[in-house]
Design a protein around this motif. Structure first.
Motif, mmCIF file in Angstrom:
data_model
loop_
_atom_site.group_PDB
_atom_site.id
_atom_site.type_symbol
_atom_site.label_atom_id
_atom_site.label_comp_id
_atom_site.label_asym_id
_atom_site.label_seq_id
_atom_site.Cartn_x
_atom_site.Cartn_y
_atom_site.Cartn_z
ATOM 1 N N LEU A 247 55.563 1.766 10.437
ATOM 2 C CA LEU A 247 56.591 1.979 9.419
ATOM 3 C C LEU A 247 56.603 0.842 8.404
ATOM 4 O O LEU A 247 56.827 1.070 7.204
ATOM 5 C CB LEU A 247 57.966 2.124 10.079
ATOM 6 C CG LEU A 247 58.165 3.387 10.923
ATOM 7 C CD1 LEU A 247 59.518 3.351 11.629
ATOM 8 C CD2 LEU A 247 58.043 4.643 10.065
ATOM 9 N N ALA A 248 56.359 -0.384 8.867
ATOM 10 C CA ALA A 248 56.311 -1.530 7.954
ATOM 11 C C ALA A 248 55.135 -1.391 6.989
ATOM 12 O O ALA A 248 55.269 -1.632 5.780
ATOM 13 C CB ALA A 248 56.212 -2.828 8.745
ATOM 14 N N VAL B 43 57.797 -11.469 12.440
ATOM 15 C CA VAL B 43 58.645 -11.551 13.634
ATOM 16 C C VAL B 43 57.911 -10.957 14.836
ATOM 17 O O VAL B 43 57.826 -11.578 15.910
ATOM 18 C CB VAL B 43 59.979 -10.806 13.411
ATOM 19 C CG1 VAL B 43 60.751 -10.692 14.734
ATOM 20 C CG2 VAL B 43 60.831 -11.527 12.386
ATOM 21 N N VAL B 44 57.386 -9.756 14.664
ATOM 22 C CA VAL B 44 56.685 -9.077 15.756
ATOM 23 C C VAL B 44 55.452 -9.873 16.177
ATOM 24 O O VAL B 44 55.185 -10.052 17.370
ATOM 25 C CB VAL B 44 56.300 -7.642 15.335
ATOM 26 C CG1 VAL B 44 55.381 -7.006 16.360
ATOM 27 C CG2 VAL B 44 57.559 -6.796 15.148
ATOM 28 N N LEU C 216 60.654 -7.221 3.172
ATOM 29 C CA LEU C 216 61.224 -7.103 4.514
ATOM 30 C C LEU C 216 60.198 -6.553 5.504
ATOM 31 O O LEU C 216 60.212 -6.928 6.686
ATOM 32 C CB LEU C 216 62.450 -6.190 4.486
ATOM 33 C CG LEU C 216 63.729 -6.825 3.939
ATOM 34 C CD1 LEU C 216 64.835 -5.773 3.806
ATOM 35 C CD2 LEU C 216 64.207 -7.958 4.827
ATOM 36 N N ALA C 217 59.308 -5.684 5.031
ATOM 37 C CA ALA C 217 58.253 -5.176 5.904
ATOM 38 C C ALA C 217 57.334 -6.303 6.353
ATOM 39 O O ALA C 217 56.943 -6.386 7.524
ATOM 40 C CB ALA C 217 57.456 -4.092 5.182
ATOM 41 N N VAL C 218 56.993 -7.197 5.431
ATOM 42 C CA VAL C 218 56.175 -8.364 5.788
ATOM 43 C C VAL C 218 56.944 -9.271 6.748
ATOM 44 O O VAL C 218 56.374 -9.805 7.708
ATOM 45 C CB VAL C 218 55.746 -9.127 4.516
ATOM 46 C CG1 VAL C 218 55.091 -10.462 4.871
ATOM 47 C CG2 VAL C 218 54.783 -8.279 3.688
ATOM 48 N N LEU D 200 46.067 0.468 7.623
ATOM 49 C CA LEU D 200 46.916 0.987 6.559
ATOM 50 C C LEU D 200 47.292 -0.129 5.591
ATOM 51 O O LEU D 200 47.307 0.057 4.370
ATOM 52 C CB LEU D 200 48.176 1.613 7.165
ATOM 53 C CG LEU D 200 48.972 2.579 6.288
ATOM 54 C CD1 LEU D 200 48.181 3.846 6.017
ATOM 55 C CD2 LEU D 200 50.296 2.935 6.958
ATOM 56 N N TYR D 201 47.559 -1.288 6.138
ATOM 57 C CA TYR D 201 47.976 -2.429 5.321
ATOM 58 C C TYR D 201 46.838 -2.950 4.449
ATOM 59 O O TYR D 201 47.036 -3.264 3.272
ATOM 60 C CB TYR D 201 48.501 -3.540 6.231
ATOM 61 C CG TYR D 201 49.029 -4.742 5.489
ATOM 62 C CD1 TYR D 201 50.267 -4.699 4.854
ATOM 63 C CD2 TYR D 201 48.298 -5.927 5.432
ATOM 64 C CE1 TYR D 201 50.754 -5.804 4.170
ATOM 65 C CE2 TYR D 201 48.779 -7.027 4.761
ATOM 66 C CZ TYR D 201 50.004 -6.964 4.126
ATOM 67 O OH TYR D 201 50.468 -8.056 3.440
#
Length: 357
Positions: free
Chosen positions: A19-20, A65-66, A58-60, A293-294
């Motif tokens: 999702l990110a 964090v993950v 925020l996705a980055v 995807l990124y």
């Protein structure tokens, strides 16, 4: 309940990363179709108003964090520098190298206006490969005479800017592991507290990170590590999330707020990923295409911007998402997954004794 009770193989990390990556693609659809001076995507407009960051930003943040949580776990569970290094190298570089070659040998030849002989003899072309594979000194974004008239000109793969930061995080975790800091909760917490105090006072540095955005991502990464290191001690639940949110709201305007805001975001992400009440449908059996995807979305979107002048952001989003999902799946199926299967089989990571400083 603490984080340790919730950290199982059944989690939502893969879905969150996907999702990110899609969120970054969605946000970039606006910048790459109408230019950096155009409107933000609708979700980013809301998020900037109430949180201060766009959706791609925020996705980055989520990625870091993950990554901080899982990469710290990776070292702690292996407790072996060689095995850890092997796993990290196999995770980041095979997919990256192929994506770089994709840009140099497919994307640019399809789009450049100059003779291919001039393109392939240009030092900039070969510097792009060398510079971006090494990662240690940032990213080279441009290649000769490509995307010059696009709404977002010149840059071939702007999304790669986060990878050097991520790679340095791996190096720092390896150093912390070698020095036994990761295995000593009190020392890790003390080091992180010192860095946080420095960051909260300057709002621009985190130990050696002097760029504000890099420092922010470093903080989020190490907060992810903090939650793993202290997984047995930190209470985990929606009540504590609400308390942390209240503290963040009450300290608005104070230096400590930037740290509490980062901690709130990290805690919120881990709640979604790990809390038993947040068990979402697992997509693990389909593989993890988030990395592909990124790293493929940006050049695909630049090609669409060049070949379909005036493409709208939403059309770019849907078209680039379809194309990039295919490329990301191919990358996972034929590059990333086979590379990860080599863990423990390569000479670098095999039969090595643990090493400590």
């Amino acid at each position: 309940m603490n984080i340790s009770n919730s950290f199982t193989k059944k989690n939502n990390f893969t879905l969150l990363r996907l999702l990110a990556a899609m969120s970054v693609l969605y946000g970039h659809s606006y910048a790459l179709s109408i230019g950096v001076n155009g409107l933000e995507d609708p979700l980013s407009t809301i998020l900037i108003t109430y949180w201060g960051e766009s959706l791609p930003s925020l996705a980055v943040d989520l990625f870091f964090v993950v990554s901080g949580f899982l990469v710290t776990a990776s070292y702690c569970q292996r407790n072996n520098f060689y095995a850890f290094s092997e796993a990290r190298l196999l995770r980041i570089f095979p997919g990256l190298i192929v994506a770089i070659f994709f840009c140099v040998f497919i994307v640019v030849p399809l789009s450049t206006k100059v003779q291919l002989s001039d393109y392939f003899t240009s030092p900039t072309t070969w510097a792009y490969i060398k510079h971006n594979i090494i990662l240690l000194n940032g990213i080279q974004f441009d290649l000769p005479h490509v995307f010059m008239s696009n709404p977002y000109p010149m840059s071939v793969n702007g999304s790669l800017w986060t990878l050097p930061i991520e790679f340095w995080m791996y190096i720092f975790i390896a150093i912390l592991g070698l020095s036994s800091i990761l295995s000593n909760r009190a020392i890790y917490n003390a080091v992180l507290l010192f860095a946080i105090l420095l960051y909260s006072q300057t709002n621009s540095s985190l130990l050696i990170f002097h760029d504000q955005r890099t420092a922010q991502l470093g903080l989020l990464f190490f907060l992810g590590g903090f939650f793993y290191i202290n997984k047995k001690e930190i209470p985990f639940g929606f009540k504590w999330l609400a308390i942390l949110a209240l503290l963040t709201f009450l300290t608005k305007g104070y230096g400590v707020n930037i740290v509490l805001k980062a901690a709130l975001f990290a805690y919120f992400i881990l709640i979604i990923a790990l809390h038993p009440w947040m068990r979402l449908p697992s997509i693990d059996r389909y593989g993890d295409i988030s990395y592909g995807l990124y790293i493929y979305a940006f050049p695909v979107q630049q090609l669409l911007a060049q070949f379909i002048p005036g493409i709208t952001p939403l059309k770019m989003f849907f078209c680039s998402l379809l194309i990039t999902i295919i490329l990301a799946y191919l990358s996972w199926r034929y590059i990333e997954k086979p590379a990860l299967s080599l863990k423990g089989k390569m000479p670098f990571g095999k039969h090595k004794e643990d090493v400590r400083l």
